[in-house]
Design a protein around this motif. Structure first.
Motif: not given
Length: 377
Positions: A230-241, A246-247, A272-277
């Protein structure tokens, strides 16, 4: 065992079968009455079975099974009720009970959205305690309402079978992770005085609080073991996901395939997420059906977090909130407990089918045979 005329095999009408089946299924049915209803249903469904065979299925003696079959033959469904007890005669007759049940099921009070024992007592001319006893006997609770969401996903069946299959029979050399976000977790500082719990008195606190911001938790649960990333983020956009993926990628051994169960939130399907997958082929996404996030077991862990740590927590800053969340994750990982999935895909789909048949209108029939034939092709 010989089965003579003293223990006739029951032959049920459609209405009797429906009523007996409802008595068996309903949780509020008294155990004795449910068992008697089951005896009659089993006897009707297995007309060649002996009393011993029926008795073995319900855990009673042959004589008891024979007694209730004779009672049913003589008095039908009414004969399955307990015999009248000694004491004062009944003041509430069957017609009175039926009237209260019908009023409860088929009508509403003029000035409210649901019946109360007081309003029903005034309408029916009975006492509140009598109304309460009738409602309890028939499992009627007008003050309660439950919500539901029926998925309209065209791939509902395929997705249910896919995800349940991962829970019940995970692939070899693979890790199944349940992933989701818990957004907008508030850091609330309880400003009012709190009075501790005492014998006969629950803990009391005021309603005033101060907000110190919010955080979003993204978590991945290994349900088979009970461990969590688990990790906390200030927002929940594609960048954070993507950063969270990566973690996960860094913490999961490289030789394992990673099957990720997640919902249909737009962040999970961005380019962004699909390219990473695509760049990490050992990751495989499995999306829950639309409106079917209950299939994701990480929701159960989120409920534990809210109930045990957040609901009554006192946090003077967002950092303090995030530290508490990370501490709860660490505690979970120190003593992990598996989240066991027990229901099969067939069981879930059959339950949805029964719900649709019971509550949803049947589709209209084609206007002619030609239309029906074309629809099959």
């Amino acid at each position: 065992m010989h089965r003579g005329p003293s223990s006739p095999v029951p032959v049920l009408t459609a209405e009797e079968r429906q009523l007996l089946s409802a008595l068996v299924r309903r949780r509020q049915t008294p155990r004795g009455l449910a068992t008697r209803a089951k005896i009659i249903l089993l006897s009707a469904d297995q007309p060649t079975a002996t009393l011993s065979q029926i008795a073995a299925q319900v855990g009673l003696s042959d004589d008891t099974v024979g007694t209730w079959r004779r009672r049913f033959a003589a008095e039908r469904v009414a004969g399955l009720s307990d015999a009248p007890k000694s004491g004062a005669p009944r003041t509430i007759q069957e017609a009175d009970v039926e009237r209260v049940v019908r009023l409860t099921l088929d009508t509403l009070p003029a000035d409210a959205t649901h019946w109360s024992t007081r309003s029903m007592a005034q309408t029916s001319g009975m006492t509140q305690s009598a109304v309460h006893r009738i409602w309890r006997a028939f499992g009627l609770r007008p003050h309660l309402i439950s919500s539901f969401k029926l998925s309209t996903d065209p791939l509902l069946i395929e997705k249910v079978r896919d995800i349940v299959g991962l829970y019940l029979a995970p692939p070899d050399r693979a890790l199944v992770l349940c992933v989701d976000e818990k957004p907008q977790i508030q850091a609330l500082e309880r400003g009012s005085a709190t009075f501790p719990m005492l014998p006969g008195q629950e803990e009391r606190t005021g309603h005033e609080y101060v907000r110190h911001g919010t955080t979003t938790l993204i978590a991945a649960l290994d349900a088979r073991v009970g461990n969590l990333i688990g990790r906390c983020y200030p927002r929940h956009r594609a960048v954070e996901f993507k950063d969270f993926l990566v973690i996960v990628h860094a913490q999961v051994p490289a030789e394992l395939e990673v099957h990720v169960i997640l919902d249909n939130y737009i962040t999970h399907k961005t380019k962004v997420v699909q390219d990473w997958v695509l760049a990490h082929p050992r990751f495989h996404f499995h999306f829950t059906p639309t409106g079917g996030s209950w299939l994701n077991l990480v929701e159960s862990w989120f409920a534990l977090l809210s109930r045990r740590r957040l609901k009554r927590g006192n946090f003077k800053s967002k950092d303090e909130l995030e530290q508490a969340i990370q501490a709860f994750i660490a505690q979970t990982n120190e003593t992990p407990a598996p989240f066991v999935w027990t229901r099969s895909a067939d069981d879930i789909l059959d339950n949805i089918k029964r719900f649709c048949k019971r509550y949803l209108p049947a589709p209209s029939a084609p206007q002619n045979s030609q239309a029906s034939s074309e629809s099959l092709h």
